[in-house]
Write a protein that holds these residues in place. Structure first.
Motif, PDB file in Angstrom:
ATOM      1  N   SER A  44      13.541   4.201   0.300  1.00  0.00           N
ATOM      2  CA  SER A  44      14.224   5.480   0.073  1.00  0.00           C
ATOM      3  C   SER A  44      13.330   6.671   0.375  1.00  0.00           C
ATOM      4  N   ARG A  45      12.032   6.420   0.497  1.00  0.00           N
ATOM      5  CA  ARG A  45      11.119   7.503   0.853  1.00  0.00           C
ATOM      6  C   ARG A  45      11.035   7.718   2.365  1.00  0.00           C
ATOM      7  N   GLY A  46      11.646   6.815   3.163  1.00  0.00           N
ATOM      8  CA  GLY A  46      11.805   7.102   4.573  1.00  0.00           C
ATOM      9  C   GLY A  46      11.147   6.176   5.564  1.00  0.00           C
ATOM     10  N   PHE A  47      10.433   5.123   5.131  1.00  0.00           N
ATOM     11  CA  PHE A  47       9.748   4.266   6.094  1.00  0.00           C
ATOM     12  C   PHE A  47      10.349   2.865   6.114  1.00  0.00           C
ATOM     13  N   LEU A  48      10.212   2.192   7.268  1.00  0.00           N
ATOM     14  CA  LEU A  48      10.658   0.813   7.379  1.00  0.00           C
ATOM     15  C   LEU A  48       9.836  -0.045   6.430  1.00  0.00           C
ATOM     16  N   SER A  49      10.529  -0.734   5.523  1.00  0.00           N
ATOM     17  CA  SER A  49       9.847  -1.460   4.456  1.00  0.00           C
ATOM     18  C   SER A  49       9.901  -2.970   4.630  1.00  0.00           C
ATOM     19  N   ARG A  50      11.043  -3.481   5.131  1.00  0.00           N
ATOM     20  CA  ARG A  50      11.191  -4.940   5.235  1.00  0.00           C
ATOM     21  C   ARG A  50      12.088  -5.293   6.410  1.00  0.00           C
ATOM     22  N   THR A  51      11.737  -6.349   7.096  1.00  0.00           N
ATOM     23  CA  THR A  51      12.590  -6.927   8.134  1.00  0.00           C
ATOM     24  C   THR A  51      12.925  -8.354   7.736  1.00  0.00           C
TER      25      THR A  51
ATOM     26  N   GLU B 214       0.827  -1.210   0.000  1.00  0.00           N
ATOM     27  CA  GLU B 214       0.000   0.000   0.000  1.00  0.00           C
ATOM     28  C   GLU B 214       0.863   1.263   0.000  1.00  0.00           C
ATOM     29  N   SER B 215       1.910   1.240  -0.801  1.00  0.00           N
ATOM     30  CA  SER B 215       2.829   2.386  -0.840  1.00  0.00           C
ATOM     31  C   SER B 215       3.015   2.935  -2.250  1.00  0.00           C
ATOM     32  N   ARG B 216       2.071   2.651  -3.139  1.00  0.00           N
ATOM     33  CA  ARG B 216       2.211   3.130  -4.517  1.00  0.00           C
ATOM     34  C   ARG B 216       2.291   4.643  -4.582  1.00  0.00           C
ATOM     35  N   GLN B 217       1.470   5.328  -3.822  1.00  0.00           N
ATOM     36  CA  GLN B 217       1.393   6.791  -3.893  1.00  0.00           C
ATOM     37  C   GLN B 217       2.109   7.466  -2.730  1.00  0.00           C
TER      38      GLN B 217
ATOM     39  N   GLN C  11       3.353   0.846   9.098  1.00  0.00           N
ATOM     40  CA  GLN C  11       3.988  -0.232   9.840  1.00  0.00           C
ATOM     41  C   GLN C  11       3.079  -1.422  10.140  1.00  0.00           C
ATOM     42  N   GLN C  12       2.079  -1.633   9.298  1.00  0.00           N
ATOM     43  CA  GLN C  12       1.278  -2.846   9.363  1.00  0.00           C
ATOM     44  C   GLN C  12       1.941  -3.921   8.495  1.00  0.00           C
ATOM     45  N   VAL C  13       2.020  -5.147   9.023  1.00  0.00           N
ATOM     46  CA  VAL C  13       2.605  -6.243   8.245  1.00  0.00           C
ATOM     47  C   VAL C  13       1.632  -6.615   7.117  1.00  0.00           C
ATOM     48  N   LYS C  14       2.112  -6.523   5.866  1.00  0.00           N
ATOM     49  CA  LYS C  14       1.272  -6.800   4.708  1.00  0.00           C
ATOM     50  C   LYS C  14       1.663  -8.085   3.981  1.00  0.00           C
ATOM     51  N   MET C  15       2.878  -8.543   4.215  1.00  0.00           N
ATOM     52  CA  MET C  15       3.325  -9.757   3.544  1.00  0.00           C
ATOM     53  C   MET C  15       4.348 -10.457   4.432  1.00  0.00           C
ATOM     54  N   ILE C  16       4.294 -11.787   4.439  1.00  0.00           N
ATOM     55  CA  ILE C  16       5.269 -12.593   5.169  1.00  0.00           C
ATOM     56  C   ILE C  16       5.829 -13.633   4.211  1.00  0.00           C
ATOM     57  N   LYS C  17       7.145 -13.693   4.141  1.00  0.00           N
ATOM     58  CA  LYS C  17       7.804 -14.748   3.375  1.00  0.00           C
ATOM     59  C   LYS C  17       8.537 -15.660   4.356  1.00  0.00           C
ATOM     60  N   GLN C  18       8.345 -16.962   4.179  1.00  0.00           N
ATOM     61  CA  GLN C  18       9.038 -17.935   5.012  1.00  0.00           C
ATOM     62  C   GLN C  18       9.918 -18.807   4.131  1.00  0.00           C
ATOM     63  N   CYS C  19      11.124 -19.085   4.631  1.00  0.00           N
ATOM     64  CA  CYS C  19      12.110 -19.822   3.841  1.00  0.00           C
ATOM     65  C   CYS C  19      12.544 -21.091   4.568  1.00  0.00           C
ATOM     66  N   LYS C  20      13.088 -22.003   3.813  1.00  0.00           N
ATOM     67  CA  LYS C  20      13.733 -23.181   4.364  1.00  0.00           C
ATOM     68  C   LYS C  20      15.185 -23.181   3.910  1.00  0.00           C
ATOM     69  N   GLN C  21      16.023 -23.882   4.647  1.00  0.00           N
ATOM     70  CA  GLN C  21      17.441 -23.918   4.336  1.00  0.00           C
ATOM     71  C   GLN C  21      17.758 -25.191   3.552  1.00  0.00           C
ATOM     72  N   VAL C  22      18.298 -25.006   2.348  1.00  0.00           N
ATOM     73  CA  VAL C  22      18.653 -26.130   1.485  1.00  0.00           C
ATOM     74  C   VAL C  22      20.097 -25.945   1.028  1.00  0.00           C
ATOM     75  N   ASP C  23      20.959 -26.863   1.430  1.00  0.00           N
ATOM     76  CA  ASP C  23      22.375 -26.798   1.057  1.00  0.00           C
ATOM     77  C   ASP C  23      22.989 -25.449   1.402  1.00  0.00           C
ATOM     78  N   GLY C  24      22.638 -24.961   2.570  1.00  0.00           N
ATOM     79  CA  GLY C  24      23.224 -23.716   3.040  1.00  0.00           C
ATOM     80  C   GLY C  24      22.644 -22.457   2.434  1.00  0.00           C
ATOM     81  N   LYS C  25      21.551 -22.578   1.672  1.00  0.00           N
ATOM     82  CA  LYS C  25      20.927 -21.420   1.046  1.00  0.00           C
ATOM     83  C   LYS C  25      19.452 -21.337   1.439  1.00  0.00           C
TER      84      LYS C  25
END
Length: 503
Positions: free
Chosen positions: A143-150, A67-70, A169-183
């Motif tokens: 670059s516009r000044g707000f915390l975008s990703r953790t 929600e940061s298009r504008q 500062q509302q969480v809008k998306m969550i990405k979860q990862c798994k570790q495969v061969d160190g990546k």
């Protein structure tokens, strides 16, 4: 709306981005609605859009869901004052950078902050560390000044979870990862409270398809420019959405037969294998259109529209250095810039005032070129000038341009050089040069990789001032075929045709 879709935008542009910018200028001039759309996350996207003059006409998929298009620039937080006066932390400036190490009152290392400016007013990211100095988190600021990703990190700085925020500062998306061969490998994506519910995706392709389906409205057209990466997502969109891929390079591997040779992997092979989903294809040259039709019988309509356009520019040929040469190209293997350096080296004894200015970017090839220049004492003749945002002054000084690529989709630099009355000597390759360079009129075409003839044609041109002046005049006359008006007429006709197709 006409959407020009790419993956990302950096501080320097490739030919694809430049082609998009050219197209955007045409659509803006013609009053046709258009927007630049990017699929990758980029915290500095809007800084780069502003730099290139497209502030407010571009956004990313992440802007859409965050929600940061504008969202406009905000006053940047005074981190140094906060850390020192409120938190009572100790700051250690990192020499020769805008970076700061932050310790607590007891001297324990807590954070490492990277700023984008000497006033420390614009933070780029802040890394957080545990008591054993292991990096455990990175906060990235738009670059516009707000915390975008953790990004929450595990061993070896690998990502475990990423949180994407709206400007409030509302969480809008969550990405979860798994570790495969160190990546870190993406495991799932969750859109939080989108349309009052959560959505779940297995990968970026599913998310991209959902984005296209949500963004598209009746009458919209998506012109896709980075097709190897986004074609699968576009292929799975609603069938009523109009999609027209734009081809920016060759589709067959270098050196192979155009009809039977292997297609380049990950470029246009997906589109050519799934043509039924796409409403049209745009290529830059008639030769590529002919080659595609000779090989495939089931493609959607193919339209030839140059990715570049040009208007003859005011020039003063008498004030040009007759032996100053330019080359506008990325420092990359396929541009074969060493051919140009060696050609100049061969001509130094005959033309002791010869100069070659290489204008581009790419560190690996740059280092190789610089090494050769140093070892062969060419520092007074060959100059690695790097990326230049505005080439106007370079074009006004040069008397010759070189193009030694092993392949091109069009060669934007060639049409720009010709518009400034700069003749071009180039390899006769697919695609582009042989449609813009009229051999013996506004330059010379040389058989691909024929370095001896390259030197010979350069010698012929540099040693004949009358020939130079004739070629310069012809360059501006012949480039009129690529005028903005003629190019825009082709785009308008294509848009009308796509809109008239049944849903």
């Amino acid at each position: 709306m006409n959407y020009f879709v790419d993956m990302n935008l950096g501080s320097a542009v490739t030919g694809i981005e430049k082609a998009q910018f050219n197209r955007m200028h045409l659509f803006q001039t013609a009053g046709m609605p258009a927007a630049l759309v990017y699929l990758a996350y980029g915290s500095r996207l809007h800084e780069h859009l502003k730099k290139f003059g497209f502030q407010g006409v571009g956004f990313s998929m992440y802007d859409y869901f965050q929600e940061s298009r504008q969202y406009q620039d905000v006053g940047h937080f005074d981190w140094r004052h906060y850390w020192q006066m409120t938190c009572h932390y100790q700051l250690r400036d990192v020499p020769d950078t805008y970076d700061v190490r932050v310790d607590n009152e007891d001297g324990q290392f807590l954070m490492y902050a990277h700023f984008l400016d000497k006033d420390y007013s614009q933070v780029d990211y802040i890394n957080y560390f545990d008591h054993d100095h292991n990096k455990i988190r990175r906060d990235v600021y738009d670059s516009r000044g707000f915390l975008s990703r953790t990004s929450l990190l595990v061993e070896n700085n690998q990502v475990n979870t990423e949180l994407y925020y709206s400007p409030d500062q509302q969480v809008k998306m969550i990405k979860q990862c798994k570790q495969v061969d160190g990546k870190s490998v993406l495991r799932s994506v969750t859109l939080k409270n989108y349309g009052q519910r959560d959505y779940y995706f297995n990968d970026e392709t599913e998310l991209q398809t959902f984005f296209f389906n949500e963004l598209a409205q009746d009458g919209d057209i998506f012109f896709s420019d980075r097709n190897g990466k986004m074609a699968p997502a576009l292929d799975r969109t609603r069938p009523d959405i109009k999609i027209c891929p734009v081809f920016h390079s060759t589709h067959v591997r270098v050196g192979q037969d155009i009809v039977t040779g292997a297609l380049k992997h990950g470029i246009y092979d997906y589109i050519l294998a799934h043509p039924e989903r796409f409403n049209g294809i745009v290529v830059s040259t008639e030769q590529q259109r002919t080659d595609l039709l000779a090989r495939f019988s089931n493609l959607p309509p193919i339209t030839t529209i140059p990715v570049g356009y040009a208007t003859a520019q005011p020039i003063d040929v008498m004030r040009r250095d007759p032996h100053r040469i330019i080359s506008v190209a990325r420092y990359s293997p396929e541009k074969q810039l060493m051919h140009q350096v060696k050609a100049v080296e061969a001509l130094v004894p005959e033309f002791p005032d010869i100069q070659l200015h290489l204008l581009g970017f790419g560190n690996k090839i740059k280092n190789e070129l610089q090494k050769y220049i140093n070892e062969h004492s060419l520092g007074d003749y060959v100059f690695l000038r790097g990326f230049q945002k505005d080439l106007t002054n370079e074009y006004r000084q040069a008397s010759l341009a070189l193009m030694t690529s092993v392949e091109e989709g069009f060669s934007l630099s060639t049409v720009e050089e010709l518009s400034y009355g700069i003749p071009v000597i180039g390899y006769d390759i697919r695609y582009g040069p042989n449609e813009m360079i009229h051999d013996g009129e506004n330059g010379f075409l040389v058989p691909v990789n024929d370095q001896e003839q390259l030197v010979e044609k350069m010698r012929e041109y540099l040693s004949d001032r009358e020939l130079q002046l004739t070629f310069m005049g012809n360059a501006q006359r012949l480039v009129q075929a690529y005028s903005p008006t003629k190019t825009m007429e082709k785009w308008e006709k294509l848009v009308q045709s796509l809109n008239s197709q049944p849903k």
